[in-house]
Write a protein that holds these residues in place. Structure first.
Motif, PDB file in Angstrom:
ATOM      1  N   ILE A 283      -8.458 -11.853 -38.172  1.00 58.63           N
ATOM      2  CA  ILE A 283      -7.661 -10.684 -38.526  1.00 58.63           C
ATOM      3  C   ILE A 283      -7.753 -10.431 -40.030  1.00 58.63           C
TER       4      ILE A 283
ATOM      5  N   PHE B 249     -11.819 -18.011 -29.844  1.00 57.70           N
ATOM      6  CA  PHE B 249     -11.803 -17.142 -31.020  1.00 57.70           C
ATOM      7  C   PHE B 249     -13.197 -16.840 -31.548  1.00 57.70           C
TER       8      PHE B 249
ATOM      9  N   GLU C  83      -5.576  -4.068 -36.643  1.00 56.40           N
ATOM     10  CA  GLU C  83      -5.427  -5.485 -36.975  1.00 56.40           C
ATOM     11  C   GLU C  83      -4.062  -6.012 -36.530  1.00 56.40           C
TER      12      GLU C  83
ATOM     13  N   THR D 126      -3.076 -11.137 -29.338  1.00 53.53           N
ATOM     14  CA  THR D 126      -3.501 -12.532 -29.279  1.00 53.53           C
ATOM     15  C   THR D 126      -2.310 -13.452 -29.022  1.00 53.53           C
TER      16      THR D 126
ATOM     17  N   ASN E 195     -13.608 -14.416 -34.710  1.00 52.71           N
ATOM     18  CA  ASN E 195     -12.836 -13.179 -34.747  1.00 52.71           C
ATOM     19  C   ASN E 195     -11.590 -13.427 -35.594  1.00 52.71           C
TER      20      ASN E 195
ATOM     21  N   PHE F  55      -8.084 -13.284 -31.527  1.00 52.72           N
ATOM     22  CA  PHE F  55      -8.295 -13.269 -32.973  1.00 52.72           C
ATOM     23  C   PHE F  55      -7.434 -14.349 -33.619  1.00 52.72           C
TER      24      PHE F  55
ATOM     25  N   ARG G 194      -4.226  -6.432 -32.836  1.00 54.38           N
ATOM     26  CA  ARG G 194      -4.986  -7.627 -32.462  1.00 54.38           C
ATOM     27  C   ARG G 194      -4.136  -8.879 -32.597  1.00 54.38           C
TER      28      ARG G 194
END
Length: 240
Positions: free
Chosen positions: A44, A34, A92, A99, A42, A19, A95
């Motif tokens: 956030i 991404f 979120e 990442t 993707n 993300f 994520r």
């Protein structure tokens, strides 16, 4: 949110989703990482994180202070999670953290080697302690949390005692080899790198059901001497 990094060993990372922080940014070499199915980016949802930030911090502080355990939290968030804004905000944040961890993992070969080495040690200890917990195939049948905690702590104590005993035996063997002429300055040397390859999780010399000599219980063992002055550990310490 607790101030530490989770660095697991990552397998099949190509199937994981990356993300990015904004849909207005493109990357020259890794932009495809991404993009999801259909080519959509993707991204956030930082607006949701900002909106729910105080709630996220309340939950984190409650866990840190022991007011809320993770099991209760997951049970609550697991109910209608897609409609739960706190759940979505935590997702979120997760994520974002994952990442960053994935990008660090891909970009740093030394980090990958270190993670693999540490994970192997942890898995080795878990396998060793499981081997010692041989009664009832290691199943904790008691439903009492206090009894469960005692079983786990007793198993860890036993594992550490056996590891210490094995380390003492290894040290005695090394001293014997050095006394027989295996000196670091000779071709047949013993180095710190050699010792680093040894594992204290050996089981072949252990009888789990035991052969116990009770007549030696009153004998005081020699003081533990960890010194191996003939071995130069400075290079190994620097490498670590």
């Amino acid at each position: 949110m607790f101030g530490f990094d989770l660095m697991p060993r990552i397998r099949n990372w190509k199937g994981l989703t990356f993300f990015q922080h904004s849909d207005q940014v493109t990357y020259h070499h890794i932009d495809s990482l991404f993009r999801g199915e259909g080519g959509n980016r993707n991204v956030i949802d930082w607006e949701l994180v900002e909106k729910m930030w105080l709630d996220l911090m309340r939950v984190a502080i409650s866990i840190r202070e022991g007011r809320l355990n993770s099991v209760t939290l997951l049970r609550r968030l697991g109910s209608h999670s897609r409609k739960n804004e706190i759940y979505r905000a935590f997702r979120e944040v997760g994520r974002s953290g994952r990442t960053v961890a994935l990008l660090r993992f891909l970009a740093d070969p030394a980090l990958r080697r270190r993670i693999t080495a540490v994970t192997n040690k942890v898995e080795g200890f878990n396998g060793f302690s499981g081997w010692l917990r041989f009664g009832n195939d290691g199943v904790i049948a008691d439903n009492d949390p206090a009894e469960q905690e005692k079983m786990i702590k007793f198993n860890s104590l036993l594992a550490n005692c056996v590891i210490f005993h094995t380390a003492l035996d290894m040290t005695d063997v090394l001293r014997q080899l050095l006394a027989e002429g295996w000196q670091p300055e000779q071709s047949s040397d013993i180095t710190a790198a050699d010792i680093a390859q040894l594992s204290p999780y050996l089981t072949a010399h252990i009888s789990r059901f035991g052969l116990y000599a009770t007549d030696v219980l009153r004998l005081r063992p020699d003081d533990f001497d960890p010194d191996l002055s003939q071995i130069d550990f400075t290079d190994l310490a620097a490498a670590a």
